[in-house]
Write a protein that holds these residues in place. Structure first.
Motif, PDB file in Angstrom:
ATOM      1  N   UNK A 289      12.106  -1.564  -9.006  1.00 37.74           N
ATOM      2  CA  UNK A 289      13.014  -2.485  -8.491  1.00 37.74           C
ATOM      3  C   UNK A 289      13.545  -3.226  -9.480  1.00 37.74           C
ATOM      4  N   UNK A 290      14.173  -4.474  -8.721  1.00 37.33           N
ATOM      5  CA  UNK A 290      15.182  -5.182  -9.535  1.00 37.33           C
ATOM      6  C   UNK A 290      14.336  -5.995 -10.792  1.00 37.33           C
ATOM      7  N   UNK A 291      12.998  -6.234 -10.803  1.00 32.52           N
ATOM      8  CA  UNK A 291      12.517  -6.822 -11.751  1.00 32.52           C
ATOM      9  C   UNK A 291      12.328  -5.850 -12.950  1.00 32.52           C
ATOM     10  N   UNK A 292      11.718  -4.868 -12.791  1.00 28.45           N
ATOM     11  CA  UNK A 292      11.728  -3.730 -13.856  1.00 28.45           C
ATOM     12  C   UNK A 292      13.239  -3.365 -14.595  1.00 28.45           C
ATOM     13  N   UNK A 293      14.271  -3.400 -13.589  1.00 30.77           N
ATOM     14  CA  UNK A 293      15.593  -2.913 -14.018  1.00 30.77           C
ATOM     15  C   UNK A 293      15.971  -4.415 -14.815  1.00 30.77           C
ATOM     16  N   UNK A 294      15.828  -5.483 -14.602  1.00 26.70           N
ATOM     17  CA  UNK A 294      16.201  -6.584 -15.363  1.00 26.70           C
ATOM     18  C   UNK A 294      15.338  -6.852 -16.587  1.00 26.70           C
ATOM     19  N   UNK A 355       1.873 -11.225 -10.570  1.00 32.78           N
ATOM     20  CA  UNK A 355       0.802 -11.081  -9.473  1.00 32.78           C
ATOM     21  C   UNK A 355       1.410 -10.386  -8.297  1.00 32.78           C
ATOM     22  N   UNK A 356       2.692  -9.920  -8.534  1.00 34.97           N
ATOM     23  CA  UNK A 356       3.402  -9.429  -7.181  1.00 34.97           C
ATOM     24  C   UNK A 356       2.800  -7.665  -7.238  1.00 34.97           C
ATOM     25  N   UNK A 357       2.301  -7.100  -8.298  1.00 34.13           N
ATOM     26  CA  UNK A 357       2.231  -5.922  -8.379  1.00 34.13           C
ATOM     27  C   UNK A 357       0.733  -5.665  -8.958  1.00 34.13           C
ATOM     28  N   UNK A 358       0.155  -4.534  -8.524  1.00 33.93           N
ATOM     29  CA  UNK A 358      -1.034  -4.164  -9.085  1.00 33.93           C
ATOM     30  C   UNK A 358      -0.932  -3.373 -10.090  1.00 33.93           C
ATOM     31  N   UNK A 359      -1.969  -2.844 -10.877  1.00 31.61           N
ATOM     32  CA  UNK A 359      -2.088  -2.094 -12.215  1.00 31.61           C
ATOM     33  C   UNK A 359      -1.202  -0.710 -11.852  1.00 31.61           C
ATOM     34  N   UNK A 360      -1.328   0.080 -10.999  1.00 30.56           N
ATOM     35  CA  UNK A 360      -0.708   1.344 -10.561  1.00 30.56           C
ATOM     36  C   UNK A 360       0.701   1.096 -10.632  1.00 30.56           C
ATOM     37  N   UNK A 361       1.252   0.182  -9.877  1.00 29.45           N
ATOM     38  CA  UNK A 361       2.607   0.009  -9.853  1.00 29.45           C
ATOM     39  C   UNK A 361       3.386  -0.354 -11.077  1.00 29.45           C
ATOM     40  N   UNK A 362       2.637  -1.372 -11.908  1.00 31.20           N
ATOM     41  CA  UNK A 362       3.190  -1.771 -13.076  1.00 31.20           C
ATOM     42  C   UNK A 362       3.316  -0.440 -14.220  1.00 31.20           C
ATOM     43  N   UNK A 363       2.105   0.151 -14.185  1.00 28.31           N
ATOM     44  CA  UNK A 363       2.030   1.236 -15.173  1.00 28.31           C
ATOM     45  C   UNK A 363       2.950   2.341 -14.906  1.00 28.31           C
ATOM     46  N   UNK A 364       3.302   2.709 -13.794  1.00 33.07           N
ATOM     47  CA  UNK A 364       4.290   3.810 -13.414  1.00 33.07           C
ATOM     48  C   UNK A 364       5.581   3.561 -14.164  1.00 33.07           C
ATOM     49  N   UNK A 365       6.073   2.061 -14.124  1.00 31.88           N
ATOM     50  CA  UNK A 365       7.286   2.048 -14.795  1.00 31.88           C
ATOM     51  C   UNK A 365       7.163   1.313 -16.115  1.00 31.88           C
TER      52      UNK A 365
END
Length: 464
Positions: A289-294, A355-365
């Motif tokens: 999403x936009x956070x990781x793209x930024x 706090x918006x994302x859990x471990x799995x969502x952060x680590x994927x990207x």
């Protein structure tokens, strides 16, 4: 640490220590292990009074669900809940419940330091808190404390040699009390099978023992690391197998190699690799999403760092030092408990918590996953993210050096300079390649695998 267990179980006749003709070492070994670990490493988290009060407050969670018949019990934890399509699922038991049938299954949930999620936010309605059982078990002191422990001198000798001071009488009384209550529960509900994660917790091992004694099939759901260094899955002497599950649903094929003829935990023919449905969901559906793209435009690398209670302070110090040394790398800390306040830690701008994302969502990207000895080291490569394991107190080597052996997937570091250099210079393979190299740890097609495993387990119910 595993040498400690091996030494005890090969030098002492622990299987001969009994109360009322019941072996006590199969469950005492857990208490001895953690007592020894606390002595060596410290930082073993003990439940505080506030947590205990919170648990008492929630004893009637789902209480109305106890007044009906169920064929299957599943013992899981609040910590296994994750958001999926705006509802909380149990990542160990979700597909299992669907296959067994929700109306036939009761989910018994533990909380530890968490609180239960509102049942309306979950797809399961038949759920109750395990805290009611825990409350009754703590009344062990009402029963006769005059235990006759056969060969008690062996336990005294272990305490003395390793200066541990384990209160084994208290643990035995608690175990017997759990058994007393589970016998009543199982006699009332007459479940065909029980499914349990973390079988070696006293409350759950007593359920395993009671069920096995009553002819109820028992199944362990892998929840964390299983390897040659985990005390609970390496039994070095022959013990009463009623204390251990009949079957194990593991994440991947690799687990079968641990259960050799010298390991008395379980027969490898009773191990069924099933994978993990939630990892498959994240892998197939979660989009950048936009956070990781930024952040990718702002930093050279993104690093996911889940925290562990036992190494948290040392790991934060290590990561903070690295972040200050090179601000081109973004470090995202993922706490076990988001309620903890880290604002006084003086983090630099490139080190923080989302706090918006859990471990799995952060680590994927993320570009890298960093830990000391967390089970996350098994999960991250399954999502295509390579591991960097920091060898604090030599724990990374202890748990993973002989298990995660592919250096295209996992590498080890000892100091901050080596760590930063590896992040900036490691020419990693593609995420798809990493997932393929790590394929032995998580078997694909979770739902299909669960169905096939249940066919064997449920068939054994009919033949028994």
């Amino acid at each position: 640490m595993i040498r400690f267990m091996r030494e005890i179980e090969t030098k002492y006749d622990v299987s001969s220590v009994t109360v009322n003709n019941i072996q006590v070492w199969p469950f005492l070994r857990t208490r001895y292990y953690y007592k020894y670990a606390d002595k060596i490493y410290g930082n073993i988290i003990k439940e505080g009074i506030i947590s205990k009060i919170r648990r008492v407050r929630h004893i009637f969670y789902g209480f109305k669900n106890i007044f009906r018949k169920y064929d299957y019990f599943i013992f899981s934890d609040r910590s296994e809940k994750r958001l999926k399509n705006n509802i909380y699922i149990d990542i160990l038991a979700d597909d299992l419940i669907k296959e067994l049938g929700e109306d036939s299954t009761l989910l018994i949930e533990g909380t530890h330091n968490d609180i239960h999620i509102n049942i309306k936010r979950m797809p399961y309605r038949n759920i109750v808190s395990s805290n009611l059982i825990h409350l009754f078990s703590e009344l062990y002191y009402l029963y006769n404390k005059k235990l006759l422990i056969y060969n008690e001198s062996i336990l005294k000798g272990i305490n003395k040699k390793y200066t541990l001071n384990v209160d084994y009488r208290r643990e035995i009384l608690r175990f017997l009390n759990y058994v007393r209550y589970y016998k009543i529960i199982f006699n009332i509900y007459k479940p065909k099978s029980i499914f349990i994660s973390e079988y070696y917790a006293l409350s759950r091992q007593s359920a395993i023992y009671t069920a096995n004694k009553m002819g109820i099939k028992t199944v362990e759901l892998q929840h964390g690391i299983i390897n040659n260094a985990h005390f609970a899955y390496n039994i070095f002497c022959k013990l009463d197998n009623k204390f251990f599950p009949n079957y194990l649903l593991s994440f991947g094929d690799y687990v079968e190699n641990i259960f050799t003829k010298d390991n008395y935990f379980i027969s490898k023919k009773n191990v069924f690799p099933v994978g993990n449905g939630y990892l498959e969901y994240i892998k197939n559906t979660f989009k950048d999403d936009s956070y990781f793209l930024t952040m990718r435009k702002k930093y050279k690398k993104i690093v996911a760092v889940p925290l562990q209670y036992t190494t948290e302070s040392k790991l934060i110090k290590f990561i903070k030092y690295a972040a200050i040394r090179d601000n081109s790398i973004l470090y995202i800390l993922i706490p076990r408990d988001f309620k903890i306040n880290y604002s006084n830690k003086g983090f630099p701008k490139n080190l923080g918590i989302i706090k918006k994302y859990n471990f799995h969502k952060v680590v994927k990207y993320a570009d890298f996953h960093v830990t000391v000895a967390s089970t996350c080291a098994l999960e991250a490569p399954a999502l295509g993210t390579p591991n960097i394991l920091i060898n604090i107190d030599k724990l990374a080597e202890k748990y993973y050096r002989d298990l995660l052996t592919n250096r295209d997937v996992t590498r080890f570091v000892d100091d901050e300079k080596e760590f930063i250099a590896l992040i900036l210079n490691w020419n990693t393979k593609s995420k798809e390649e990493i997932m393929n190299l790590h394929g032995n740890f998580y078997k694909p097609n979770h739902k299909k695998n669960v169905r096939k495993a249940l066919q064997v387990i449920l068939k054994s119910l009919k033949s028994s």
